[in-house]
Design a protein around this motif. Structure first.
Motif, PDB file in Angstrom:
ATOM      1  N   ASP A 301      41.013  20.080   5.839  1.00  0.00           N
ATOM      2  CA  ASP A 301      41.513  19.555   7.096  1.00  0.00           C
ATOM      3  C   ASP A 301      40.361  19.397   8.088  1.00  0.00           C
ATOM      4  O   ASP A 301      39.414  20.194   8.097  1.00  0.00           O
ATOM      5  N   THR A 302      40.466  18.383   8.919  1.00  0.00           N
ATOM      6  CA  THR A 302      39.397  18.100   9.881  1.00  0.00           C
ATOM      7  C   THR A 302      39.092  19.306  10.771  1.00  0.00           C
ATOM      8  O   THR A 302      37.941  19.540  11.155  1.00  0.00           O
ATOM      9  N   SER A 303      40.081  20.089  11.067  1.00  0.00           N
ATOM     10  CA  SER A 303      39.870  21.260  11.916  1.00  0.00           C
ATOM     11  C   SER A 303      39.013  22.319  11.225  1.00  0.00           C
ATOM     12  O   SER A 303      38.475  23.207  11.906  1.00  0.00           O
ATOM     13  N   ASN A 304      38.865  22.225   9.909  1.00  0.00           N
ATOM     14  CA  ASN A 304      38.099  23.222   9.157  1.00  0.00           C
ATOM     15  C   ASN A 304      36.861  22.644   8.483  1.00  0.00           C
ATOM     16  O   ASN A 304      36.265  23.301   7.631  1.00  0.00           O
ATOM     17  N   VAL A 305      36.461  21.436   8.859  1.00  0.00           N
ATOM     18  CA  VAL A 305      35.410  20.757   8.118  1.00  0.00           C
ATOM     19  C   VAL A 305      33.998  21.091   8.609  1.00  0.00           C
ATOM     20  O   VAL A 305      33.010  20.716   7.983  1.00  0.00           O
ATOM     21  N   LEU A 306      33.866  21.808   9.715  1.00  0.00           N
ATOM     22  CA  LEU A 306      32.530  22.036  10.289  1.00  0.00           C
ATOM     23  C   LEU A 306      31.549  22.731   9.338  1.00  0.00           C
ATOM     24  O   LEU A 306      30.353  22.424   9.377  1.00  0.00           O
ATOM     25  N   PRO A 307      31.986  23.673   8.475  1.00  0.00           N
ATOM     26  CA  PRO A 307      31.014  24.222   7.506  1.00  0.00           C
ATOM     27  C   PRO A 307      30.436  23.160   6.584  1.00  0.00           C
ATOM     28  O   PRO A 307      29.262  23.223   6.220  1.00  0.00           O
ATOM     29  N   PHE A 308      31.236  22.174   6.201  1.00  0.00           N
ATOM     30  CA  PHE A 308      30.731  21.066   5.402  1.00  0.00           C
ATOM     31  C   PHE A 308      29.723  20.245   6.207  1.00  0.00           C
ATOM     32  O   PHE A 308      28.700  19.799   5.678  1.00  0.00           O
ATOM     33  N   VAL A 309      30.016  20.024   7.460  1.00  0.00           N
ATOM     34  CA  VAL A 309      29.105  19.277   8.333  1.00  0.00           C
ATOM     35  C   VAL A 309      27.762  19.999   8.430  1.00  0.00           C
ATOM     36  O   VAL A 309      26.695  19.385   8.307  1.00  0.00           O
ATOM     37  N   GLN A 310      27.803  21.309   8.628  1.00  0.00           N
ATOM     38  CA  GLN A 310      26.556  22.069   8.739  1.00  0.00           C
ATOM     39  C   GLN A 310      25.766  22.022   7.442  1.00  0.00           C
ATOM     40  O   GLN A 310      24.532  21.955   7.456  1.00  0.00           O
ATOM     41  N   GLU A 311      26.466  22.048   6.327  1.00  0.00           N
ATOM     42  CA  GLU A 311      25.793  21.962   5.031  1.00  0.00           C
ATOM     43  C   GLU A 311      25.009  20.654   4.914  1.00  0.00           C
ATOM     44  O   GLU A 311      23.890  20.630   4.392  1.00  0.00           O
ATOM     45  N   ILE A 312      25.571  19.576   5.406  1.00  0.00           N
ATOM     46  CA  ILE A 312      24.890  18.284   5.336  1.00  0.00           C
ATOM     47  C   ILE A 312      23.731  18.221   6.327  1.00  0.00           C
ATOM     48  O   ILE A 312      22.662  17.683   6.018  1.00  0.00           O
ATOM     49  N   LEU A 313      23.909  18.776   7.517  1.00  0.00           N
ATOM     50  CA  LEU A 313      22.782  18.848   8.453  1.00  0.00           C
ATOM     51  C   LEU A 313      21.631  19.639   7.847  1.00  0.00           C
ATOM     52  O   LEU A 313      20.452  19.283   8.000  1.00  0.00           O
TER      53      LEU A 313
END
Length: 639
Positions: A301-313
């Motif tokens: 869910d978009t509300s829980n996606v920030l760890p994935f975002v950080q992984e890509i950064l």
């Protein structure tokens, strides 16, 4: 221009055309159609082709990397392929000997925390006493990926009491495509094995890439490489998606993972670092496709996606960061202190339309643009039919279809907006019955489509064929550009088709108009390209998708040809006697381009396009290639 000079120009044009028609009458029985191609060399109508228009797409499918481009010869080198729940599965390793001579099992006792499984071999026989080992000893062997191209050699290991890394240079005594790696002994005792690797020493620049396959990629002169997938990036389930952090660091510490879309294990020796290195070695721009929290069957869910975002950064920092940064430091420790030139990323693969895609995409877009504003971000959503409802630098477009529809799709981008975002046609190919395992028919239809992309280079920024590789022992997908096994490789007609576009990146597209009796079966383009010696050439490419010969007459306005009256024209043709002809290991060059010179002592050349053919013509241009005569007209040259 005055009236008289206008008449002279028309008469001259008419006389040369008649002369050519007369000359071609001798082959009328073979050529039932005539086509005219008018090429305008004026700068006003020309377009600059993007430097990265034509590239390649690598996906871990068909054992493209594991057992292919990545030169590691041992399959399941860490005994992890069974997974943590079924560690006793050591496939494809096999046992040499029987239960009376040895016991083979697995344990979770590795010194590597991310891949704990090891193989334990208890040898019950000896070279003396009552239990004598059979001749040649007992042990285990690995057949590699359907064979290893090497031959018998031997080495001895010394006695150790703790985990010890042992390295030895094996000198093969010959070549045998069915070779295998055997680890045998005639001494009683217990031996534990982990991370058994056999890597050729002749990989490209010792970077681990199989030399013959790498050179086939290099020969395409790709402007970019999209990696590592494809569906491989998504996974059937997120737990089996490609996660870049699991693929970096020393190879023996990488856990590997099961690619559940294409149903095989990869040790991930070909990881995030190696893909970036591959791009650099090819001189191609890296295009990283990453998972955005969505697989084929589950999604974050978009509300829980920030760890994935950080992984890509973090993954971008690994590629571009200063050596003093956390992830840039790891890259430098792996041997590449300078940053990689990563400027393109794709948020997911074929995920548009899924519940959380746009929401997740916007999280990635915002974070990446804030940290790296120069990176171009690619959306999965098709922007060719209607405007996107979210920001993007490029939009992804995939097409897999039959030959007729592919050829007709050459006009797909004729009417789309020339404003951003531009199209990234990252996957195109003819498939199904028209394609077989790589037919001439498929290649011709694709050539027509790609000419259409080239003609629309102001709306299309990048394009690549898919898939790139197939190990002939694991055909998950047909057709593919390059076919190989452990010993040999060949290009399909679709591979050779791409050679016609090798000089297009960064070239100049000229305006051209084709007039023909049956224009629906012909498509052409004209470019000016420059070689490494700074010599300029005019290249005309034409696909004859029909079943008749076509006599082609080419008119080039304002061009002073290099060697009039013999034009110095070079012709390259891709055709064959049957539309469904394919290449094979037995006949690897059955369908491939044939080059010939078309100089004529009289200075006149008849150009006949064979039925079902893809043909290019190259002319060397003088530095003063454009010259105008009269007050408002240009010379017209006829070929």
């Amino acid at each position: 221009m005055g009236f008289n000079s206008a008449i002279c120009s028309i008469l001259l044009f008419f006389f040369i055309a008649l002369n050519s028609i007369y000359q071609s009458s001798a082959i009328e029985t073979e050529a039932s159609q005539t086509a005219l191609l008018f090429v305008n060399t004026s700068e006003a109508s020309a377009k600059e082709i993007p430097e990265n228009l034509f590239g390649i797409f690598f996906e871990e499918i068909n054992h493209a990397g594991a057992g292919g481009l990545w030169a590691e010869l041992v399959s399941n080198r860490g005994f992890e392929a069974g997974g943590p729940n079924t560690p006793s599965n050591i496939d494809p390793w096999s046992i040499i000997g029987d239960d009376s001579s040895l016991i083979v099992s697995t344990e979770r006792s590795s010194c590597f925390p991310r891949n704990k499984i090891v193989l334990r071999m208890e040898v019950l026989c000896d070279n003396e006493g009552t239990s004598i080992c059979p001749a040649g000893g007992v042990g285990i062997y690995n057949p590699g990926f359907w064979g290893m191209t090497l031959a018998t050699t031997n080495f001895k290991a010394s006695h150790v009491s703790n985990w010890t890394k042992m390295e030895v240079l094996l000198q093969a005594q010959g070549t045998d495509a069915k070779s295998r790696l055997q680890l045998t002994t005639t001494r009683k005792g217990v031996i534990w094995f982990d991370q058994v690797s056999l890597m050729p020493t002749d990989t490209y620049k010792e970077h681990g890439f199989r030399s013959d396959l790498f050179e086939m990629l290099k020969d395409l002169k790709p402007g970019f490489i999209r990696f590592p997938g494809g569906c491989f990036v998504e996974g059937e389930w997120l737990r089996n998606a490609f996660r870049w952090k699991e693929t970096v660091g020393p190879w023996e510490e990488r856990p590997g993972h099961f690619g559940d879309v294409w149903q095989y294990w990869t040790d991930d020796g070909l990881g995030h670092f190696e893909f970036l290195q591959l791009a650099e070695d090819l001189g191609a721009a890296p295009v990283w496709v990453f998972n955005n929290g969505i697989s084929h069957n589950d999604q974050v869910d978009t509300s829980n996606v920030l760890p994935f975002v950080q992984e890509i950064l973090d993954g971008i920092e690994f590629a571009r960061g200063d050596p003093q940064s956390k992830w840039g430091f790891l890259r430098a420790a792996m041997g590449h202190r300078e940053p990689f030139d990563l400027k393109y990323v794709a948020v997911g693969n074929e995920d548009c339309g899924k519940k959380n895609y746009v929401g997740n995409y916007l999280k990635f877009y915002s974070a990446i643009k804030k940290a790296y504003p120069d990176i171009k971000i690619i959306s999965n959503c098709d922007g060719s039919s209607k405007p996107l409802d979210h920001p993007a630098d490029l939009y992804d477009y995939h097409i897999y279809t039959g030959a007729n529809n592919m050829f007709s799709s050459a006009s797909k981008f004729d009417q789309v907006s020339r404003n951003d975002p531009k199209a990234f046609v990252s996957e195109y190919a003819v498939n199904g019955n028209d394609a077989g395992k790589g037919s001439l028919l498929a290649a011709l239809a694709e050539a027509g489509f790609v000419i259409g992309l080239e003609r629309n280079c102001d709306a299309v920024e990048m394009a690549s064929y898919a898939p790139l590789f197939v190990n002939t022992n694991d055909r998950n997908w047909n057709p593919d550009a390059i076919v190989f096994d452990s010993a040999q490789a060949y290009g399909t007609p679709s591979y050779w088709m791409q050679h016609f576009f090798r000089e297009s990146n960064g070239a100049t597209l000229l305006s051209s108009t084709l007039q023909a009796n049956s224009s629906s079966s012909l498509i052409a383009s004209a470019i000016v390209w420059q070689n490494s010696d700074n010599k300029k050439y005019l290249r005309i490419k034409v696909v004859n998708f029909g079943s008749d010969n076509v006599t082609l007459q080419i008119f080039i306005d304002g061009l002073e040809l290099n060697s009039v009256p013999s034009f110095g024209l070079t012709k390259t043709e891709l055709t064959s006697s049957n539309l469904m002809d394919e290449n094979s290991f037995q006949m690897p060059k059955k369908v491939m381009p044939v080059k010939s010179s078309m100089e004529d002592a009289g200075g006149k050349v008849d150009i006949v396009l064979s039925p079902h053919s893809f043909t290019s013509f190259d002319l060397l241009m003088k530095s003063s290639s454009i010259r105008m005569v009269g007050s408002d007209n240009a010379d017209s040259y006829f070929m």
